[in-house]
Scaffold this motif. Structure first.
Motif: not given
Length: 297
Positions: A107-113, A145-148, A155-166
Motif C-alpha cells: 500500500w505504501k508503494d502504491f501511494m508513493v508512486k 479518502v481511500l481507506h474511507s 458499510l454502504g456509507k463513507f466512514s467520516i468520524r472525528g476520531t478518524e480525521m484526528l
C-alpha cells in the motif's frame, strides 16, 4: 510484479520462503487470539496500570492483519510467485517515517508512486522543502479518502468520524515532522557522530519505544467511538501515584537496556554463530513442518 517475480529464483528457494511466511502467518494469528482474549473493553478500563495494559494489548491485536496477509503472500509463493514481504517488523519502527515504510509495504508503494512522487518531482525545482510538505499532505489526504472508500464497500456509507480525521491528521503531522527533520539534517554539514555501539543501540531502542507508545495512543483513538470517550480513557493516567511512575520508569529503563544490548550484539554479529543449524536444509524443513503442525493443531 506477478510476471517479473514468477519463478525468478530456484524453485525450492521460493517454496521455502513461502513456507516460512505461512508459518509466520499462522503463529501471528495464534498470538492475535491470545491478545484478543486478554484485551479488556475500553469502557472497563480503570486505573493507571489497566490503561497501560489496554493500550499495549489492543494495539498488538493488529498482528491479525500481519498474519492474514502473510498467509496470502506465502500461498502465492507456494505457486511460484516470489512476491516481496508485505510487512517489515512494523512493531520495531524507529520513528513515524520508518513506521510508514514498514506497515503494509504494498500500500505504501502504491501511494508513493501514484501521489507522492508525481507531486514531489513536479515542484521540487521551485522549493524542495515545500514540495516535501505538499506531497506528504496530498498523500495522506488520499490515504484517508481511500481507506474511507474501503469502508464504503463494507458499510454502504463513507466512514467520516472525528476520531478518524484526528488520527490521520496526527499521523500526517508526525510523518511530516520526521521527513522535514530528515531533510534539514541532510542540508546541514555532516557532524562527527558518536560511533559507540552502546549509544547507537540506546538511540535505536529509545526510538522504537517512543514510536510504539505514540502509536498505541493513536490506535486507541482510532478504535474509540468518539474523541470524548478517548479522552475519558486517557484520564486514567492521572490516577498513577509516584510509586507507579517510578515502577514504570524502572520497567522502561530495563527495556531500553535490553534493547541496547541486543543492538550491540547485532552490530558485533554475535547471532551469526548460532546460524549453523539453519544452514542444513533438511533440519530447516523438518523444523518448519513441526512448527506448522503445531500452529494448525
Amino acid at each position: 510484479t506477478f510476471q517479473c517475480t514468477y519463478y525468478n529464483e530456484d524453485d525450492l528457494v521460493i517454496y521455502q520462503k513461502g513456507l516460512n511466511l505461512l508459518i509466520l502467518g499462522f503463529l501471528q494469528l495464534l498470538c492475535y487470539r491470545v491478545f484478543y482474549y486478554l484485551t479488556p473493553q475500553a469502557s472497563n478500563v480503570s486505573g493507571f496500570w489497566e490503561l497501560l495494559y489496554y493500550l499495549s494489548f489492543s494495539y498488538m491485536t493488529l498482528i491479525r492483519l500481519n498474519g492474514m496477509l502473510n498467509i496470502v503472500v506465502g500461498m502465492m509463493r507456494m505457486f511460484g510467485f516470489n512476491l516481496p514481504d508485505i510487512f517489515n517488523y512494523m512493531f520495531l519502527a524507529q520513528g513515524f517515517d520508518d513506521y510508514w515504510r514498514r506497515l503494509n509495504i504494498y500500500w505504501k508503494d502504491f501511494m508513493v508512486k501514484i501521489f507522492y512522487y508525481p507531486i514531489y518531482f513536479k515542484y521540487r525545482k521551485r522549493n524542495t522543502l515545500w514540495a516535501l510538505v505538499l506531497a506528504t499532505l496530498v498523500t495522506f489526504f488520499f490515504n484517508w479518502v481511500l481507506h474511507s472508500y474501503q469502508w464504503f464497500w463494507i458499510l454502504g456509507k463513507f466512514s467520516i468520524r472525528g476520531t478518524e480525521m484526528l488520527v490521520w491528521t496526527s499521523l500526517f503531522l508526525f510523518v511530516l515532522y520526521a521527513v522535514v527533520a530528515q531533510y534539514l539534517s541532510r542540508t546541514k554539514k555532516a557532524e562527527v557522530k558518536d560511533k559507540s555501539p552502546w549509544m547507537s543501540g540506546f538511540h535505536k531502542s529509545f526510538s522504537i519505544l517512543y514510536t510504539f507508545i505514540a502509536i498505541t495512543v493513536i490506535y486507541a483513538l482510532y478504535t474509540s467511538p468518539s474523541i470524548k470517550s478517548w479522552v475519558t480513557l486517557l484520564e486514567n493516567i492521572t490516577t498513577g501515584t509516584l510509586t507507579d511512575w517510578m515502577w514504570l520508569f524502572v520497567g522502561l529503563s530495563i527495556l531500553l537496556g535490553i534493547g541496547s544490548w541486543l543492538f550491540v550484539l547485532h552490530e558485533k554479529e554475535t547471532f551469526r554463530d548460532i546460524g549453523f543449524f539453519f544452514n542444513n536444509p533438511k533440519k530447516v524443513l523438518s523444523l518448519q513442518f513441526i512448527v506448522l503442525g503445531l500452529a494448525l493443531f
